[in-house]
Design an enzyme around this catalytic site. Structure first.
Site, short mmCIF file in Angstrom:
data_model
loop_
_atom_site.label_atom_id
_atom_site.label_comp_id
_atom_site.label_asym_id
_atom_site.label_seq_id
_atom_site.Cartn_x
_atom_site.Cartn_y
_atom_site.Cartn_z
N HIS A 273 -3.03 11.02 5.06
CA HIS A 273 -4.38 11.59 4.94
C HIS A 273 -4.63 12.47 6.15
O HIS A 273 -3.88 12.41 7.13
CB HIS A 273 -5.45 10.49 4.82
N HIS B 201 1.90 7.07 1.73
CA HIS B 201 0.82 8.06 1.62
C HIS B 201 0.49 8.63 2.99
O HIS B 201 1.01 8.17 4.00
CB HIS B 201 -0.43 7.41 1.02
N GLU C 214 -5.56 6.97 11.31
CA GLU C 214 -5.85 5.60 10.85
C GLU C 214 -5.59 4.61 11.98
O GLU C 214 -4.48 4.51 12.47
CB GLU C 214 -4.97 5.28 9.64
N ARG D 244 0.91 -1.16 0.00
CA ARG D 244 0.00 0.00 0.00
C ARG D 244 0.93 1.19 0.00
O ARG D 244 1.67 1.42 0.95
CB ARG D 244 -0.90 -0.02 1.23
N HIS E 185 2.88 7.07 5.84
CA HIS E 185 3.06 5.67 6.22
C HIS E 185 2.91 4.74 5.02
O HIS E 185 2.47 5.17 3.95
CB HIS E 185 2.07 5.28 7.32
N GLU F 296 -10.45 6.27 0.89
CA GLU F 296 -9.17 5.57 0.70
C GLU F 296 -8.63 5.75 -0.72
O GLU F 296 -7.43 5.66 -0.94
CB GLU F 296 -9.34 4.08 1.02
MN MN Z 1 -3.42 5.17 5.38
#
Ligand code: MN
Ligand code: MN
Length: 442
Positions: A155, A153, A159, A150, A198, A221
């Site tokens: 946000h 990134h 999380e 993943r 992360h 997401e």
């Molecule tokens: Mn995340």
């Protein structure tokens, strides 16, 4: 189990319960005195009824009859129906007689969510755009194959995560350049505070699957700040100037986001930690937490609960409870005075009734992969209705867990006063445990 409602409940009448005058002798005398020669409005007031309600005609002979096998013409569903969905939602199809009024749905299944498929795995989400009442939290399921990444990134929201299967390596860097790198396994948690960059990468033979919870119902997401996306939208000469290198250094930056992609497995953990910590060290409070290593917060005959919040996990801004209910076990009647509750059902089957002011109550069934949502201070219970353990998590967009239980409330209120309300007898009230049970039976 095709039907979770005990037969006795099904034949209950749903007409309003008979209103009886208080057994307290003083108020009975008062009522009787007022009754003699009084106007109907006074009678209604003495009986504790609103005038409008008291003036409604009696509905004798209109008692609703319910049968355990739903064979009456009034219960029949003669047209087509979705039998498989109905079997999973018996408390909606045949609601308990205590349910009343409208109440927006507080359940959504990940099975209904769009699944974004990528080479390194997949992801899907349940947000306020799917479940209208989930204004403060959203959830994401994600699968990463072995080596699946993943993308790096961040946000705006925080999380919170629960590993559901397999293992992964997580990386993060805080606002002082300190790093967190660790390997997390089934049952482990992590927290990435809002704005902290992360990544997650699947490890081992078969990678992993995990659940993410965000303290923002409108989270998306599919629209996070991605490393590749950002660099692709920055002029190459600016990148060159920023790092004081030739612009060609960035010639191979992908033109589109990677999001979830397959790559080689990471290097050994200690090696990567040493490299990332150079010059700044590691974050002071670990971003991961291992609930399997803590003593359960409460254990009873009906199951157990682990409460994980800022008290035992200083890095977190999101509180949670991991609840296991044995068959027949009950997460007792309670509410949360400080925040909304976001639920995820990990395994097993259960039902929850949420009561809301104004006489509204609705019961819904839950199973693996379902999301539940309860607004702040709305009372509820969760009952295991299956024949195996029910495991679910309660997540709150606040650092500290708080609840008030019905039993706790009644146990610490004068028994005469409570008995004047619910007429159980004071003997029962004095025997309620002075300490909160959390899960019944104790
Ligand atoms: Mn995340
Ligand atoms: Mn709760």
């Amino acid at each position: 189990m095709p039907c979770n409602i005990p037969a006795a409940h099904n034949v209950h009448s749903v007409v309003p319960r008979r209103i009886t005058l208080s057994s307290d002798s003083e108020s009975s005398t008062l009522s009787r005195r007022k009754f003699l020669g009084a106007s109907s409005a006074v009678v209604a007031a003495a009986a504790g009824l609103g005038t409008a309600q008291a003036q409604q005609p009696k509905k004798s002979g209109e008692e609703l009859v319910r049968t355990p096998d739903h064979h009456l013409p009034s219960e029949a569903e003669p047209s087509g129906k979705n039998a498989r969905l109905d079997d999973q939602n018996t408390n909606s199809v045949w609601p308990p007689a205590t349910d009343a009024g409208g109440q927006p749905p507080f359940k959504y299944s990940f099975s209904l969510a769009h699944k974004r498929m990528e080479t390194g795995g997949w992801t899907r989400q349940v947000t306020v755009r799917d479940l209208a009442i989930s204004k403060k939290m959203a959830g994401v399921q994600m699968r990463l194959i072995s080596g699946g990444v993943r993308e790096l990134h961040w946000h705006v929201g925080a999380e919170w995560a629960l590993m559901l299967y397999g293992s992964a390596r997580i990386t993060a860097v805080d606002q002082e350049g300190r790093s967190h790198i660790s390997d997390v396994n089934k049952g482990d948690l992590w927290i990435f505070p809002g704005g902290i960059p992360h990544s997650i990468q699947g490890l081992g033979e078969d990678g992993c699957e995990f659940l993410l919870v965000f303290d923002d119902g409108n989270f998306n997401e599919f629209e996070t700040f991605l490393l590749t996306d950002w660099l692709a939208h920055t002029p190459p000469d600016i990148l060159a100037k920023n790092f004081n290198v030739p612009a060609e250094t960035f010639a191979k930056v992908p033109p589109r986001e990677l999001f979830i992609f397959a790559r080689d497995l990471p290097r050994p953990l200690a090696e990567e930690q040493k490299q990332a910590e150079a010059g700044t060290g590691r974050v002071p409070n670990s971003f991961d937490f291992r609930p399997g290593q803590m003593k359960p917060t409460k254990v009873s005959k009906g199951g157990e609960v682990r409460i994980i919040d800022k008290k035992n996990w200083p890095a977190t801004s999101i509180a949670a409870a991991i609840v296991t209910l044995k068959p027949g076990g009950l997460r007792e009647l309670h509410w949360h005075p400080n925040e909304d509750e976001w639920q995820y059902y990990v395994t097993g089957k259960g039902r929850m009734t949420v009561f809301s002011a104004g006489g509204h109550a609705r019961t819904m069934d839950f199973q693996e992969g379902d999301v539940g949502y309860i607004e702040r201070s709305m009372p509820h219970y969760i009952e295991n209705t299956g024949d195996a353990d029910l495991v679910f998590i309660e997540v709150f967009p606040t650092p500290f867990y708080e609840d008030v239980s019905l039993a706790e409330w009644l146990a610490h209120t004068p028994t005469r006063l409570v008995n004047q309300h619910i007429a159980t007898g004071e003997d029962f009230l004095t025997k309620i445990d002075k300490k909160e049970a959390v899960i019944a039976p104790q």
